[in-house]
Design a protein around this motif. Structure first.
Motif, PDB file in Angstrom:
ATOM      1  N   ASN A  59       0.707  -1.181  -0.043  1.00  0.00           N
ATOM      2  CA  ASN A  59       0.114   0.187  -0.132  1.00  0.00           C
ATOM      3  C   ASN A  59       0.740   1.256   0.065  1.00  0.00           C
ATOM      4  OD1 ASN A  59      -2.489  -1.292  -0.290  1.00  0.00           O
ATOM      5  ND2 ASN A  59      -2.749  -1.402   2.012  1.00  0.00           N
ATOM      6  N   ASP A  60       2.083   1.331   0.438  1.00  0.00           N
ATOM      7  CA  ASP A  60       2.936   2.332   0.485  1.00  0.00           C
ATOM      8  C   ASP A  60       3.221   2.847  -1.013  1.00  0.00           C
ATOM      9  OD1 ASP A  60       4.032   3.896   2.485  1.00  0.00           O
ATOM     10  OD2 ASP A  60       5.981   3.501   1.514  1.00  0.00           O
ATOM     11  N   PHE A  61       3.127   2.044  -1.811  1.00  0.00           N
ATOM     12  CA  PHE A  61       3.277   2.266  -3.323  1.00  0.00           C
ATOM     13  C   PHE A  61       2.442   2.814  -4.152  1.00  0.00           C
ATOM     14  CE2 PHE A  61       6.861  -0.303  -2.026  1.00  0.00           C
ATOM     15  CZ  PHE A  61       8.009   0.061  -2.210  1.00  0.00           C
ATOM     16  N   LYS A  62       1.079   2.856  -3.205  1.00  0.00           N
ATOM     17  CA  LYS A  62      -0.256   3.240  -3.771  1.00  0.00           C
ATOM     18  C   LYS A  62      -0.519   4.671  -3.315  1.00  0.00           C
ATOM     19  CE  LYS A  62      -2.218  -1.434  -4.285  1.00  0.00           C
ATOM     20  NZ  LYS A  62      -3.044  -2.265  -3.499  1.00  0.00           N
ATOM     21  N   LYS A  63       0.348   5.309  -2.310  1.00  0.00           N
ATOM     22  CA  LYS A  63      -0.173   6.447  -1.920  1.00  0.00           C
ATOM     23  C   LYS A  63       0.260   7.482  -2.869  1.00  0.00           C
ATOM     24  CE  LYS A  63       0.894   5.018   2.945  1.00  0.00           C
ATOM     25  NZ  LYS A  63       1.735   5.141   4.276  1.00  0.00           N
ATOM     26  N   SER A  64      -0.553   8.407  -2.871  1.00  0.00           N
ATOM     27  CA  SER A  64      -0.289   9.613  -3.848  1.00  0.00           C
ATOM     28  C   SER A  64      -0.669  10.826  -2.951  1.00  0.00           C
ATOM     29  CB  SER A  64      -1.335   9.602  -5.208  1.00  0.00           C
ATOM     30  OG  SER A  64      -2.880   9.423  -4.886  1.00  0.00           O
ATOM     31  N   TYR A  65      -0.190  11.967  -3.485  1.00  0.00           N
ATOM     32  CA  TYR A  65      -0.222  13.222  -2.783  1.00  0.00           C
ATOM     33  C   TYR A  65      -0.271  14.325  -3.894  1.00  0.00           C
ATOM     34  CZ  TYR A  65       1.727  10.500   0.769  1.00  0.00           C
ATOM     35  OH  TYR A  65       1.725   9.447   1.929  1.00  0.00           O
ATOM     36  N   LEU A  66      -1.138  15.529  -3.407  1.00  0.00           N
ATOM     37  CA  LEU A  66      -1.378  16.629  -4.388  1.00  0.00           C
ATOM     38  C   LEU A  66      -0.338  17.636  -4.022  1.00  0.00           C
ATOM     39  CD1 LEU A  66      -3.433  17.258  -6.633  1.00  0.00           C
ATOM     40  CD2 LEU A  66      -4.913  18.197  -4.769  1.00  0.00           C
ATOM     41  N   THR A  70       0.709  23.170  -7.543  1.00  0.00           N
ATOM     42  CA  THR A  70       0.656  23.092  -8.882  1.00  0.00           C
ATOM     43  C   THR A  70      -0.571  22.107  -9.179  1.00  0.00           C
ATOM     44  OG1 THR A  70       1.674  21.064  -9.070  1.00  0.00           O
ATOM     45  CG2 THR A  70       3.139  23.111  -9.253  1.00  0.00           C
ATOM     46  N   GLY A  71      -1.201  21.699  -8.046  1.00  0.00           N
ATOM     47  CA  GLY A  71      -2.443  20.920  -8.270  1.00  0.00           C
ATOM     48  C   GLY A  71      -1.975  19.547  -8.793  1.00  0.00           C
ATOM     49  N   GLN A  72      -0.688  19.166  -9.271  1.00  0.00           N
ATOM     50  CA  GLN A  72      -0.301  18.068  -9.566  1.00  0.00           C
ATOM     51  C   GLN A  72      -0.254  17.001  -8.632  1.00  0.00           C
ATOM     52  OE1 GLN A  72       3.886  18.003 -11.087  1.00  0.00           O
ATOM     53  NE2 GLN A  72       3.768  16.056 -11.953  1.00  0.00           N
ATOM     54  N   LYS A  73      -0.809  15.590  -9.225  1.00  0.00           N
ATOM     55  CA  LYS A  73      -0.956  14.341  -8.022  1.00  0.00           C
ATOM     56  C   LYS A  73       0.294  13.484  -8.488  1.00  0.00           C
ATOM     57  CE  LYS A  73      -4.080  10.783  -7.030  1.00  0.00           C
ATOM     58  NZ  LYS A  73      -5.382  10.232  -7.156  1.00  0.00           N
ATOM     59  N   TYR A  74       1.031  12.893  -7.551  1.00  0.00           N
ATOM     60  CA  TYR A  74       2.159  12.186  -7.705  1.00  0.00           C
ATOM     61  C   TYR A  74       2.147  11.087  -6.755  1.00  0.00           C
ATOM     62  CZ  TYR A  74       3.626  15.147  -3.946  1.00  0.00           C
ATOM     63  OH  TYR A  74       3.911  15.959  -2.814  1.00  0.00           O
ATOM     64  N   HIS A  78       7.650   7.956  -6.479  1.00  0.00           N
ATOM     65  CA  HIS A  78       8.030   8.480  -7.793  1.00  0.00           C
ATOM     66  C   HIS A  78       8.685   9.757  -7.232  1.00  0.00           C
ATOM     67  CE1 HIS A  78       8.420   9.895 -11.677  1.00  0.00           C
ATOM     68  NE2 HIS A  78       7.913  10.997 -11.494  1.00  0.00           N
ATOM     69  N   LYS A  79       7.983  10.440  -6.303  1.00  0.00           N
ATOM     70  CA  LYS A  79       8.721  11.561  -5.538  1.00  0.00           C
ATOM     71  C   LYS A  79       9.892  11.423  -4.872  1.00  0.00           C
ATOM     72  CE  LYS A  79       7.916  15.629  -2.706  1.00  0.00           C
ATOM     73  NZ  LYS A  79       6.951  16.828  -2.597  1.00  0.00           N
ATOM     74  N   ILE A  80       9.982  10.230  -4.138  1.00  0.00           N
ATOM     75  CA  ILE A  80      11.274   9.971  -3.514  1.00  0.00           C
ATOM     76  C   ILE A  80      12.307   9.663  -4.389  1.00  0.00           C
ATOM     77  CG2 ILE A  80      12.209   8.242  -1.989  1.00  0.00           C
ATOM     78  CD1 ILE A  80       9.344   7.851  -0.400  1.00  0.00           C
ATOM     79  N   SER A  81      11.966   8.799  -5.379  1.00  0.00           N
ATOM     80  CA  SER A  81      13.314   8.406  -6.369  1.00  0.00           C
ATOM     81  C   SER A  81      13.691   9.407  -7.137  1.00  0.00           C
ATOM     82  CB  SER A  81      12.546   6.909  -6.984  1.00  0.00           C
ATOM     83  OG  SER A  81      11.408   7.444  -7.660  1.00  0.00           O
ATOM     84  N   SER A  82      12.745  10.242  -7.584  1.00  0.00           N
ATOM     85  CA  SER A  82      13.138  11.570  -8.263  1.00  0.00           C
ATOM     86  C   SER A  82      14.048  12.296  -7.825  1.00  0.00           C
ATOM     87  CB  SER A  82      12.016  12.183  -9.018  1.00  0.00           C
ATOM     88  OG  SER A  82      11.430  13.038  -8.030  1.00  0.00           O
ATOM     89  N   GLY A  83      14.253  12.424  -6.356  1.00  0.00           N
ATOM     90  CA  GLY A  83      15.191  13.373  -5.664  1.00  0.00           C
ATOM     91  C   GLY A  83      14.248  14.442  -5.474  1.00  0.00           C
ATOM     92  N   ASP A  84      13.147  14.729  -5.724  1.00  0.00           N
ATOM     93  CA  ASP A  84      12.180  15.915  -5.298  1.00  0.00           C
ATOM     94  C   ASP A  84      11.547  15.613  -4.054  1.00  0.00           C
ATOM     95  OD1 ASP A  84      10.741  18.079  -5.426  1.00  0.00           O
ATOM     96  OD2 ASP A  84       9.211  17.334  -6.750  1.00  0.00           O
ATOM     97  N   TYR A  85      12.482  15.237  -3.025  1.00  0.00           N
ATOM     98  CA  TYR A  85      11.961  14.855  -1.739  1.00  0.00           C
ATOM     99  C   TYR A  85      12.864  15.584  -0.824  1.00  0.00           C
ATOM    100  CZ  TYR A  85      11.553  11.223   1.874  1.00  0.00           C
ATOM    101  OH  TYR A  85      11.182  10.580   3.132  1.00  0.00           O
ATOM    102  N   VAL A  86      12.403  15.680   0.295  1.00  0.00           N
ATOM    103  CA  VAL A  86      13.383  16.464   1.415  1.00  0.00           C
ATOM    104  C   VAL A  86      14.235  15.804   2.103  1.00  0.00           C
ATOM    105  CG1 VAL A  86      11.642  15.881   3.354  1.00  0.00           C
ATOM    106  CG2 VAL A  86      13.043  18.059   3.391  1.00  0.00           C
ATOM    107  N   CYS A  87      14.122  14.366   2.172  1.00  0.00           N
ATOM    108  CA  CYS A  87      15.060  13.713   2.802  1.00  0.00           C
ATOM    109  C   CYS A  87      16.285  13.123   1.925  1.00  0.00           C
ATOM    110  CB  CYS A  87      14.533  12.332   3.642  1.00  0.00           C
ATOM    111  SG  CYS A  87      13.628  13.005   4.904  1.00  0.00           S
ATOM    112  N   ASN A  88      17.434  12.964   2.552  1.00  0.00           N
ATOM    113  CA  ASN A  88      18.522  12.330   1.659  1.00  0.00           C
ATOM    114  C   ASN A  88      18.545  11.069   1.311  1.00  0.00           C
ATOM    115  OD1 ASN A  88      19.799  14.977   3.643  1.00  0.00           O
ATOM    116  ND2 ASN A  88      20.406  15.192   1.501  1.00  0.00           N
TER     117      ASN A  88
END
Length: 180
Positions: A59-66, A70-74, A78-88
């Motif tokens: 279920n962790d891989f089904k979680k999406s956020y808005l 921008t109103g973009q859902k992700y 995907h956010k974590i692996s793209s590097g667009d994420y606060v944690c290192n």
């Protein structure tokens, strides 16, 4: 059965350095809550997500956020692996053998635990170190002063919450709305 609070406590006691790191549990940051968040002296951060069951893991891989601006859902990972994420770095903390390692994305670290109920001892094994997702400091991406004020505020609220379980308190919070 081992509770998440007991597992978190065992992990903190055996795997974390409170002398060097900021170590938090159930800390809300970015768009979700981190089960464990560790920020070292250099500002490098590591989120650890605890999963006890296969279904919870999947279920962790089904979680999406808005994205509020921008109103973009992700999707979360995907956010974590793209590097667009606060944690290192990001890791899963799982019971030994729960998930085949090939099912866990390469960007995620894997930490497995074994809990011996007879001796009430929990052992941890790092199976795979997490990939570094980016090299920006946590403090470059987060206001450190605001972070510390929020921690102090949360601590005060938790203290009052615990106290109110044994004593009736009638308080109006002077802090409401101070953290925007």
């Amino acid at each position: 059965m081992l509770k998440i609070e007991e597992l978190t406590n065992a992990y903190f006691r055996t795997q974390c350095s409170f002398d060097k790191d900021i170590v938090l549990s159930n800390h809300y940051h970015s768009d979700w809550e981190a089960d464990i968040l560790i920020i070292n002296a250099e500002g490098m951060s590591h989120e650890i997500e605890i999963k006890f069951t296969k279904s919870d893991f999947k279920n962790d891989f089904k979680k999406s956020y808005l994205n509020a601006s921008t109103g973009q859902k992700y999707l979360k990972h995907h956010k974590i692996s793209s590097g667009d994420y606060v944690c290192n770095a990001f890791s899963f903390l799982l019971p030994m053998g729960l998930i085949d390692h090939s099912e866990i994305p390469e960007h995620c670290g894997i930490i497995e635990f074994y809990h011996d109920e007879d001796h009430w001892k929990t052992e941890f094994e790092i199976i795979r170190e997490p990939k570094i997702l980016h090299t920006d400091s946590f403090w470059k991406l987060n206001d450190k002063d605001l972070f510390l004020r929020k921690l102090a505020f949360n601590f005060l609220n938790k203290k009052l919450e615990l106290k109110s379980k044994t004593t009736e308190l009638i308080l109006k919070s002077p802090f409401e709305g101070n953290f925007k």
